[in-house]
Design a protein around this motif. Structure first.
Motif, PDB file in Angstrom:
ATOM      1  N   GLU A  17       0.825  -1.205   0.000  1.00 56.27           N
ATOM      2  CA  GLU A  17       0.000   0.000   0.000  1.00 56.27           C
ATOM      3  C   GLU A  17       0.865   1.263   0.000  1.00 56.27           C
ATOM      4  O   GLU A  17       0.504   2.275  -0.606  1.00 56.27           O
ATOM      5  N   CYS A  18       2.015   1.202   0.673  1.00 55.44           N
ATOM      6  CA  CYS A  18       2.945   2.331   0.653  1.00 55.44           C
ATOM      7  C   CYS A  18       3.445   2.578  -0.763  1.00 55.44           C
ATOM      8  O   CYS A  18       3.454   3.727  -1.250  1.00 55.44           O
ATOM      9  N   LEU A  19       3.854   1.512  -1.442  1.00 56.87           N
ATOM     10  CA  LEU A  19       4.312   1.636  -2.831  1.00 56.87           C
ATOM     11  C   LEU A  19       3.196   2.150  -3.723  1.00 56.87           C
ATOM     12  O   LEU A  19       3.408   3.022  -4.578  1.00 56.87           O
ATOM     13  N   ARG A  20       1.992   1.613  -3.532  1.00 61.85           N
ATOM     14  CA  ARG A  20       0.866   2.031  -4.364  1.00 61.85           C
ATOM     15  C   ARG A  20       0.559   3.513  -4.164  1.00 61.85           C
ATOM     16  O   ARG A  20       0.246   4.225  -5.131  1.00 61.85           O
ATOM     17  N   SER A  21       0.673   3.986  -2.917  1.00 62.94           N
ATOM     18  CA  SER A  21       0.428   5.395  -2.635  1.00 62.94           C
ATOM     19  C   SER A  21       1.450   6.273  -3.344  1.00 62.94           C
ATOM     20  O   SER A  21       1.094   7.306  -3.944  1.00 62.94           O
ATOM     21  N   TRP A  22       2.721   5.882  -3.315  1.00 65.02           N
ATOM     22  CA  TRP A  22       3.754   6.644  -4.006  1.00 65.02           C
ATOM     23  C   TRP A  22       3.486   6.674  -5.514  1.00 65.02           C
ATOM     24  O   TRP A  22       3.678   7.702  -6.164  1.00 65.02           O
ATOM     25  N   ILE A  23       3.046   5.555  -6.050  1.00 65.90           N
ATOM     26  CA  ILE A  23       2.758   5.481  -7.493  1.00 65.90           C
ATOM     27  C   ILE A  23       1.580   6.385  -7.848  1.00 65.90           C
ATOM     28  O   ILE A  23       1.632   7.151  -8.821  1.00 65.90           O
TER      29      ILE A  23
END
Length: 214
Positions: free
Chosen positions: A132-138
């Motif tokens: 979810e952290c990666l998805r938020s950055w994306i």
């Protein structure tokens, strides 16, 4: 808990980690663990009751370092900082806990059939938070539009190289055991591959000046 009990448990866990790493769970004998620990076999059963319980304890001992490494990914809102720290932390775990890392990795390769439910729940929840952290950055345009699940899988597999492919790495480097500089080079190489692959174009040039440290 007495100092003697703590000492004996630590000796048994360290010996068990080495035996399980070298032979796997099925081939490891409790007598061999006791001999390596320098303690009577009865002590092993007194403290851990069974080989299965001891194996589970070894696996649980690797979860905390994994969770600590995972937490650093989300400490910064800058993906360049977070990803670099996460990769460095996972490489550091492989360097500092080589035997337990091999046991844990071997268990995962077998489908985690003996992974304690407590381990499963903790690792699953942490993996979801990381994705979810990666998805938020994306979604915020801080990372290139890649699949966050496969990005996480790539980082996991790349940072586990010295655990899973020790013999092959020895063929390449000519060393039976990786040295500190090998881990340093691994962290630098994996970090560069990840950042140059996922950081949005205007920031790619910034990677050239990053100082890597494990």
């Amino acid at each position: 808990m007495s100092a003697i009990r703590v000492r004996n448990e630590q000796l048994i866990l360290a010996a068990a980690s080495e035996e399980f790493a070298a032979k796997g769970f099925d081939a490891t004998q409790t007598l061999d663990i006791a001999l390596r620990a320098g303690l009577p076999k009865a002590n092993l059963y007194y403290y851990f009751q069974s080989k299965e319980n001891l194996y589970a304890k070894v696996l649980l001992g690797f979860v905390e370092p994994l969770l600590e490494a995972s937490a650093v990914l989300r400490e910064s809102d800058d993906p360049m900082v977070g990803l670099q720290a996460y990769i460095a932390a996972r490489i550091r775990i492989a360097r500092e806990h080589p035997h337990i890392a091999k046991v844990f990795s071997g268990e995962l390769l077998l489908g985690g059939r003996q992974l304690p439910e407590e381990c499963r729940d903790l690792l699953y929840a942490e993996a979801q938070r990381n994705v979810e952290c990666l998805r938020s950055w994306i979604e915020r345009g801080l990372l290139a539009p890649v699949d966050p699940e496969h990005l996480m899988l790539f980082i996991w597999s790349a940072t586990r190289t010295y655990t899973n492919l020790g013999w092959q790495m020895g063929c390449i480097t000519g060393r039976a055991e990786p040295q500190d500089e090998d881990y340093q080079t691994a962290a630098e190489t994996i970090t560069r591959m990840v950042l140059e692959g996922v950081v949005v174009a205007p920031r790619v040039g910034e990677i050239r000046g990053v100082l890597f440290a494990t």
